[in-house]
Design a protein around this motif. Structure first.
Motif, PDB file in Angstrom:
ATOM      1  N   LYS A  60      42.691  35.289  18.762  1.00 41.71           N
ATOM      2  CA  LYS A  60      43.568  36.299  18.179  1.00 41.71           C
ATOM      3  C   LYS A  60      42.868  37.637  17.969  1.00 41.71           C
ATOM      4  CE  LYS A  60      46.822  36.953  14.357  1.00 41.71           C
ATOM      5  NZ  LYS A  60      47.396  36.335  13.120  1.00 41.71           N
ATOM      6  N   SER A  61      41.604  37.611  17.618  1.00 46.96           N
ATOM      7  CA  SER A  61      40.890  38.840  17.277  1.00 46.96           C
ATOM      8  C   SER A  61      40.698  39.794  18.458  1.00 46.96           C
ATOM      9  CB  SER A  61      39.531  38.511  16.661  1.00 46.96           C
ATOM     10  OG  SER A  61      38.736  37.785  17.588  1.00 46.96           O
ATOM     11  N   VAL A  62      40.883  39.307  19.686  1.00 50.33           N
ATOM     12  CA  VAL A  62      40.681  40.172  20.851  1.00 50.33           C
ATOM     13  C   VAL A  62      41.970  40.394  21.638  1.00 50.33           C
ATOM     14  CG1 VAL A  62      38.304  39.341  21.029  1.00 50.33           C
ATOM     15  CG2 VAL A  62      40.057  38.394  22.558  1.00 50.33           C
ATOM     16  N   GLN A  63      43.062  39.764  21.230  1.00 48.71           N
ATOM     17  CA  GLN A  63      44.332  39.924  21.952  1.00 48.71           C
ATOM     18  C   GLN A  63      44.743  41.385  21.969  1.00 48.71           C
ATOM     19  OE1 GLN A  63      47.100  37.208  20.104  1.00 48.71           O
ATOM     20  NE2 GLN A  63      46.519  35.518  21.436  1.00 48.71           N
ATOM     21  N   GLY A  64      45.131  41.848  23.151  1.00 42.17           N
ATOM     22  CA  GLY A  64      45.533  43.239  23.307  1.00 42.17           C
ATOM     23  C   GLY A  64      44.375  44.176  23.594  1.00 42.17           C
ATOM     24  N   ARG A  65      43.148  43.696  23.456  1.00 43.23           N
ATOM     25  CA  ARG A  65      41.964  44.534  23.718  1.00 43.23           C
ATOM     26  C   ARG A  65      41.135  44.010  24.887  1.00 43.23           C
ATOM     27  NH1 ARG A  65      38.019  44.988  20.104  1.00 43.23           N
ATOM     28  NH2 ARG A  65      38.300  42.907  19.159  1.00 43.23           N
ATOM     29  N   PHE A  66      41.064  42.698  25.042  1.00 45.63           N
ATOM     30  CA  PHE A  66      40.277  42.083  26.105  1.00 45.63           C
ATOM     31  C   PHE A  66      41.206  41.521  27.176  1.00 45.63           C
ATOM     32  CE2 PHE A  66      36.202  40.793  23.559  1.00 45.63           C
ATOM     33  CZ  PHE A  66      36.111  42.085  23.058  1.00 45.63           C
ATOM     34  N   THR A  67      40.754  41.588  28.430  1.00 47.11           N
ATOM     35  CA  THR A  67      41.521  41.035  29.544  1.00 47.11           C
ATOM     36  C   THR A  67      40.582  40.255  30.447  1.00 47.11           C
ATOM     37  OG1 THR A  67      43.013  42.953  29.506  1.00 47.11           O
ATOM     38  CG2 THR A  67      43.063  41.545  31.459  1.00 47.11           C
ATOM     39  N   VAL A  68      40.937  38.999  30.722  1.00 45.25           N
ATOM     40  CA  VAL A  68      40.134  38.178  31.616  1.00 45.25           C
ATOM     41  C   VAL A  68      40.852  38.081  32.953  1.00 45.25           C
ATOM     42  CG1 VAL A  68      41.164  36.023  30.750  1.00 45.25           C
ATOM     43  CG2 VAL A  68      38.928  35.975  31.885  1.00 45.25           C
ATOM     44  N   SER A  69      40.095  38.175  34.034  1.00 46.12           N
ATOM     45  CA  SER A  69      40.686  38.116  35.373  1.00 46.12           C
ATOM     46  C   SER A  69      39.692  37.475  36.326  1.00 46.12           C
ATOM     47  CB  SER A  69      41.068  39.516  35.858  1.00 46.12           C
ATOM     48  OG  SER A  69      39.931  40.340  35.968  1.00 46.12           O
ATOM     49  N   GLY A  70      40.221  36.946  37.427  1.00 46.20           N
ATOM     50  CA  GLY A  70      39.380  36.291  38.401  1.00 46.20           C
ATOM     51  C   GLY A  70      39.519  36.910  39.775  1.00 46.20           C
ATOM     52  N   ASP A  71      38.445  36.929  40.524  1.00 45.25           N
ATOM     53  CA  ASP A  71      38.426  37.431  41.898  1.00 45.25           C
ATOM     54  C   ASP A  71      37.923  36.297  42.772  1.00 45.25           C
ATOM     55  OD1 ASP A  71      37.155  40.451  43.514  1.00 45.25           O
ATOM     56  OD2 ASP A  71      37.941  38.599  44.350  1.00 45.25           O
ATOM     57  N   LYS A  72      38.850  35.595  43.434  1.00 45.98           N
ATOM     58  CA  LYS A  72      38.464  34.442  44.238  1.00 45.98           C
ATOM     59  C   LYS A  72      37.595  34.835  45.424  1.00 45.98           C
ATOM     60  CE  LYS A  72      40.115  30.654  42.439  1.00 45.98           C
ATOM     61  NZ  LYS A  72      39.203  29.529  42.087  1.00 45.98           N
ATOM     62  N   ALA A  73      37.829  35.997  45.961  1.00 39.75           N
ATOM     63  CA  ALA A  73      37.077  36.422  47.154  1.00 39.75           C
ATOM     64  C   ALA A  73      35.589  36.529  46.874  1.00 39.75           C
ATOM     65  CB  ALA A  73      37.615  37.763  47.651  1.00 39.75           C
ATOM     66  N   THR A  74      35.245  36.912  45.651  1.00 38.14           N
ATOM     67  CA  THR A  74      33.834  37.066  45.300  1.00 38.14           C
ATOM     68  C   THR A  74      33.364  36.004  44.308  1.00 38.14           C
ATOM     69  OG1 THR A  74      34.359  38.608  43.507  1.00 38.14           O
ATOM     70  CG2 THR A  74      33.940  39.559  45.680  1.00 38.14           C
ATOM     71  N   SER A  75      34.237  35.056  43.962  1.00 37.67           N
ATOM     72  CA  SER A  75      33.905  34.012  42.983  1.00 37.67           C
ATOM     73  C   SER A  75      33.351  34.635  41.703  1.00 37.67           C
ATOM     74  CB  SER A  75      32.900  33.013  43.564  1.00 37.67           C
ATOM     75  OG  SER A  75      33.457  32.300  44.643  1.00 37.67           O
ATOM     76  N   THR A  76      34.055  35.623  41.211  1.00 34.76           N
ATOM     77  CA  THR A  76      33.622  36.340  40.007  1.00 34.76           C
ATOM     78  C   THR A  76      34.768  36.395  39.011  1.00 34.76           C
ATOM     79  OG1 THR A  76      32.158  37.728  41.346  1.00 34.76           O
ATOM     80  CG2 THR A  76      32.638  38.488  39.123  1.00 34.76           C
ATOM     81  N   VAL A  77      34.441  36.188  37.757  1.00 38.39           N
ATOM     82  CA  VAL A  77      35.409  36.323  36.670  1.00 38.39           C
ATOM     83  C   VAL A  77      34.960  37.492  35.797  1.00 38.39           C
ATOM     84  CG1 VAL A  77      36.412  35.231  34.636  1.00 38.39           C
ATOM     85  CG2 VAL A  77      36.042  33.899  36.712  1.00 38.39           C
ATOM     86  N   HIS A  78      35.915  38.357  35.471  1.00 40.08           N
ATOM     87  CA  HIS A  78      35.603  39.541  34.683  1.00 40.08           C
ATOM     88  C   HIS A  78      36.212  39.449  33.288  1.00 40.08           C
ATOM     89  CE1 HIS A  78      34.201  41.470  38.343  1.00 40.08           C
ATOM     90  NE2 HIS A  78      35.349  41.154  38.930  1.00 40.08           N
ATOM     91  N   LEU A  79      35.541  40.049  32.337  1.00 36.38           N
ATOM     92  CA  LEU A  79      36.100  40.216  30.997  1.00 36.38           C
ATOM     93  C   LEU A  79      36.085  41.704  30.692  1.00 36.38           C
ATOM     94  CD1 LEU A  79      37.193  38.764  28.439  1.00 36.38           C
ATOM     95  CD2 LEU A  79      34.866  38.943  27.506  1.00 36.38           C
ATOM     96  N   GLN A  80      37.249  42.324  30.791  1.00 36.67           N
ATOM     97  CA  GLN A  80      37.386  43.744  30.469  1.00 36.67           C
ATOM     98  C   GLN A  80      37.590  43.878  28.975  1.00 36.67           C
ATOM     99  OE1 GLN A  80      37.200  46.534  32.464  1.00 36.67           O
ATOM    100  NE2 GLN A  80      37.427  47.747  30.580  1.00 36.67           N
ATOM    101  N   MET A  81      36.721  44.622  28.316  1.00 37.68           N
ATOM    102  CA  MET A  81      36.764  44.773  26.871  1.00 37.68           C
ATOM    103  C   MET A  81      37.031  46.235  26.529  1.00 37.68           C
ATOM    104  SD  MET A  81      33.582  42.285  25.787  1.00 37.68           S
ATOM    105  CE  MET A  81      32.341  43.340  26.552  1.00 37.68           C
ATOM    106  N   ASP A  82      38.175  46.497  25.952  1.00 40.14           N
ATOM    107  CA  ASP A  82      38.576  47.853  25.579  1.00 40.14           C
ATOM    108  C   ASP A  82      38.682  47.972  24.066  1.00 40.14           C
ATOM    109  OD1 ASP A  82      40.819  47.653  28.366  1.00 40.14           O
ATOM    110  OD2 ASP A  82      38.877  48.666  28.307  1.00 40.14           O
TER     111      ASP A  82
END
Length: 122
Positions: A60-82
């Protein structure tokens, strides 16, 4: 054996942004979770994404600020923190496990990266 390597940590001012990346060694369908831990405290689940990318969950503390996404082509998962806050300062870990549930529990994840330091300070 799944290997994970985090990158992208650093120092940022309050209100700023950072993107953490987790390079995953396998293309198999593992859920990837993001966790953070302060000295002397328990590891806290922050976000996770399912192996196929169809499900994401956040504490709950990061909802609306953090976004997790995956890139299958590069086998990388990102955590965007705003809109980072000083209380987001921590060591962040990515981890691989069998599923991404509403409760992002460290005990459900079996493979861990080495951690990336994030400091939010003016």
């Amino acid at each position: 054996q799944l290997r994970l390597v985090e990158s992208g940590g650093g120092l940022v001012q309050p209100g700023g942004s950072l993107r953490l990346s987790c390079a995953v060694s396998s293309s198999d369908y593992y859920a990837i979770g993001w966790f953070r831990q302060d000295p002397g405290k328990e590891r806290e689940g922050v976000a996770c994404i399912s192996g196929g990318g169809g499900a994401v969950n956040y504490v709950k503390s990061v909802q609306g600020r953090f976004t997790v996404s995956g890139d299958k082509a590069t086998s990388t998962v990102h955590l965007q923190m705003d809109n980072l806050k000083p209380e987001d300062t921590s060591v962040y870990f990515c981890a691989g496990g069998p599923y991404c549930g509403l409760l992002i529990s460290p005990s459900s994840y079996h493979y861990w990266g080495q951690g990336a330091h994030v400091t939010v300070s003016s």
